[in-house]
Every structure is written in C-alpha cells, then in structure tokens.
Motif scaffolding. Structure first.
Motif, PDB file in Angstrom:
ATOM      1  N   LEU A  66       0.837  -1.194   0.000  1.00  0.00           N
ATOM      2  CA  LEU A  66       0.000   0.000   0.000  1.00  0.00           C
ATOM      3  C   LEU A  66       0.875   1.248   0.000  1.00  0.00           C
ATOM      4  CD1 LEU A  66      -2.769  -1.063   2.557  1.00  0.00           C
ATOM      5  CD2 LEU A  66      -2.720  -1.402   0.081  1.00  0.00           C
ATOM      6  N   ARG A  67       0.276   2.360  -0.404  1.00  0.00           N
ATOM      7  CA  ARG A  67       1.072   3.574  -0.559  1.00  0.00           C
ATOM      8  C   ARG A  67       1.613   4.075   0.775  1.00  0.00           C
ATOM      9  NH1 ARG A  67      -3.976   7.248  -2.691  1.00  0.00           N
ATOM     10  NH2 ARG A  67      -4.966   7.710  -0.686  1.00  0.00           N
ATOM     11  N   GLY A  68       2.670   4.867   0.715  1.00  0.00           N
ATOM     12  CA  GLY A  68       3.372   5.278   1.916  1.00  0.00           C
ATOM     13  C   GLY A  68       2.627   6.272   2.778  1.00  0.00           C
ATOM     14  N   ASN A  69       1.730   7.083   2.202  1.00  0.00           N
ATOM     15  CA  ASN A  69       1.016   8.102   2.979  1.00  0.00           C
ATOM     16  C   ASN A  69      -0.352   7.628   3.433  1.00  0.00           C
ATOM     17  OD1 ASN A  69      -0.140   8.028   0.442  1.00  0.00           O
ATOM     18  ND2 ASN A  69      -0.413  10.251   0.294  1.00  0.00           N
ATOM     19  N   ILE A  70      -0.565   6.320   3.509  1.00  0.00           N
ATOM     20  CA  ILE A  70      -1.858   5.795   3.932  1.00  0.00           C
ATOM     21  C   ILE A  70      -2.083   6.076   5.412  1.00  0.00           C
ATOM     22  CG2 ILE A  70      -0.924   3.511   4.494  1.00  0.00           C
ATOM     23  CD1 ILE A  70      -3.536   2.314   3.463  1.00  0.00           C
ATOM     24  N   ARG A  71      -3.328   6.348   5.781  1.00  0.00           N
ATOM     25  CA  ARG A  71      -3.696   6.555   7.183  1.00  0.00           C
ATOM     26  C   ARG A  71      -4.069   5.195   7.769  1.00  0.00           C
ATOM     27  NH1 ARG A  71      -4.710  11.964   8.452  1.00  0.00           N
ATOM     28  NH2 ARG A  71      -4.637  13.360   6.651  1.00  0.00           N
ATOM     29  N   SER A  72      -3.231   4.701   8.661  1.00  0.00           N
ATOM     30  CA  SER A  72      -3.377   3.344   9.189  1.00  0.00           C
ATOM     31  C   SER A  72      -3.724   3.395  10.667  1.00  0.00           C
ATOM     32  CB  SER A  72      -2.083   2.557   8.974  1.00  0.00           C
ATOM     33  OG  SER A  72      -2.151   1.292   9.589  1.00  0.00           O
ATOM     34  N   TYR A  73      -4.709   2.563  11.062  1.00  0.00           N
ATOM     35  CA  TYR A  73      -5.148   2.469  12.450  1.00  0.00           C
ATOM     36  C   TYR A  73      -5.318   0.999  12.809  1.00  0.00           C
ATOM     37  CZ  TYR A  73      -6.251   7.409  11.791  1.00  0.00           C
ATOM     38  OH  TYR A  73      -6.169   8.744  11.515  1.00  0.00           O
TER      39      TYR A  73
END
Length: 292
Positions: A196-203
């Motif tokens: 997945l792309r590097g600037n993804i918002r991950s929780y």
C-alpha cells in the motif's frame, strides 16, 4: 402539639408518565431528519427560489428582458458583488457539507473444508481436552501469525477480486482484532503484503471486544468526511488460537465461548462515482448496549 402532616411526593403520577427521551426511538429519526436537512439544505432553499424566478421570468416580454439587460450593463458593480457573493456561498456550502459515504462491497473469509469445525466436533474436542485437564499445546506466535495472515489476506483478496480497486487506491486502513494483537501490528502486515502507498492513514484497534467492528466503521466514516475522494478499507478479524483458555474456571471461559477464528473486509468510499455500484449508503451509527 399538632400532628405533622405527611410530606407530599415531589413527583406526581403525571410526571412519572413522561417518556424516557434517552431511550426513545423517535430521537433517532429526529437525528436522521436533521442530518438530511443539513445535507440537502442548499437544494431545499434554492428550489423555491428558482421556481419563483422562473415564474417571474416567464411573465416578462422580450422588451422587458432587454430593458433588464440594459440596466445590468450600467450597474456592473452590483453584478460583480452579487456574483461574488453567490460563488462564495456556493463554495462555503460544498466545503462544509457532509460527504456521503458508500459501502462499495464487502467479503467474508471462507475457510477450506478441512478447516471447518461443526459444533459437535468442537464440543467433542473440548470434552477430550478436559479429560486430560489440558488442551493441545499452545501454538507459537509464528503459527498464530500465519493463521491471522490467512484469514485477513483471504478476505481482502476476495474483496479486491469483486471490485476494480487497486491496493494503491486505498487511502485509509483500519484493522480491529480483540485477542490477537502482535507486534508489528496487523495493519502493518497488510500494508507490507499488498504494498500500500506510503502516505496511507493506518489504524490498528485491539482489545476492544465486540464493539470494535462498529467503532472501526464509525472511525472510517469520520475520516472519509475530512479526506475527499478516498477509499477506506476496514478489516475486522479474530484469532483465538493463541489465547485459548485451557482451564475450568467459568469466569475465564467467556473468551472461549464468544470468539473463534474468522475475518471480514469492508470497502467504503466517499466518491460520487461509486454511488451506483455501491451496495449501501452509510446513514449513521446506532450504539446499543453490549454485554461482551
């Protein structure tokens, strides 16, 4: 000494008959109505105005329209001010309104036949384990991680196969699991596996019980309201393999009764282009009491 009179109750029978507004179902419909009014407020306000202007213009003759046009040409300042005000109000409305959220598609993990277990098989294994006062040896973290990957990746692969969404299109990732919370996290495993792309918002939500699934959906909705043209992937899974309780203490057997092993993936979007192909439109979250 005079006889004291009994005190009158502060609550009369009529006041006791008042409805409990906190538990009233009608408040839910009031909230949905308010949400609809705010979302479509501009259309509801402009529709009567457009109708009135159309009716008024239909009564004008060509000479009247020409006179109005001549009058506007000599009042350029008024035209510029009105146009600027109209553009400002339209921009303010489209920037502050709630974006609609759509559930594009979802999928559940479907295990192989060899990995399925009926209720009778489960009870037989449990009784056999109690006979020897212990369950099969507790699996290692490596084996539990492999099982978690199988569940998560199986549900996500099926979801991607149903839609034309690519992993790079996902802007928000939310993973929830109550019992199995390894390090690196489950969300990091998904990001590394699908690149997945590097600037993804991950929780990564863990240890929150049965309510974690609803909390994940509500969190995805809130994030989609402030991130336009985005996709949110919600992965809700559970893996009790590593946390099975092998004893006979009833107070510690709750997790064995509630949780199993499985997973589901949900794809949410706030893009208007996904409106027709989506299965559902997100309206709101209704919080109910949970006993787990």
């Amino acid at each position: 000494m005079t006889e004291s009179k009994p005190e009158t109750p502060l609550l009369t029978p009529s006041s006791r008959m008042l409805p409990d507004f906190k538990k009233s179902v009608k408040l839910k419909y009031m909230k949905l109505g308010y949400h609809y009014l705010i979302t479509h407020g501009m259309y509801l306000f402009l529709s009567p105005l457009v109708v009135l202007i159309g009716v008024q213009l239909s009564s004008f003759s060509r000479k009247d329209i020409y006179d109005i046009w001549e009058h506007l040409q000599y009042n350029l300042v008024s035209v510029i001010i009105c146009s600027t005000l109209l553009v400002f109000l339209s921009t303010l409305y489209f920037m502050t309104r709630l974006r609609p959220v759509y559930l594009v598609n979802f999928s559940c993990y479907k295990p192989e036949e060899s990995r399925k277990c009926t209720k009778k098989m489960f009870m037989d294994h449990s009784r056999a384990s109690e006979a020897v006062l212990s369950l099969p040896p507790n699996p290692s973290m490596k084996e539990a991680r492999k099982e978690a990957e199988m569940v998560m990746f199986g549900a996500i692969d099926e979801l991607f196969s149903k839609t034309s969404i690519k992993p790079k299109d996902i802007g928000i990732l939310i993973v929830n699991c109550s019992l199995f919370c390894p390090t690196p996290s489950l969300s990091a495993m998904i990001i590394n596996h699908y690149k997945l792309r590097g600037n993804i918002r991950s929780y990564n939500l863990g240890g929150m019980g049965c309510s974690a699934g609803i909390i994940s959906i509500d969190l995805a909705k809130e994030l989609l309201q402030v991130n336009p043209n985005s996709y949110a992937l919600v992965v809700s899974m559970e893996n009790i393999t590593l946390n099975w309780y092998p004893g006979n203490d009833r107070s510690k057997l709750v997790s064995n009764c509630l949780f199993r092993m499985g997973g589901a993936a949900i794809l949410l979007s706030n893009k208007s282009s996904d409106r027709r192909r989506s299965k559902y439109r997100f309206v709101g979250v209704v919080w109910l009491a949970s006993f787990c």
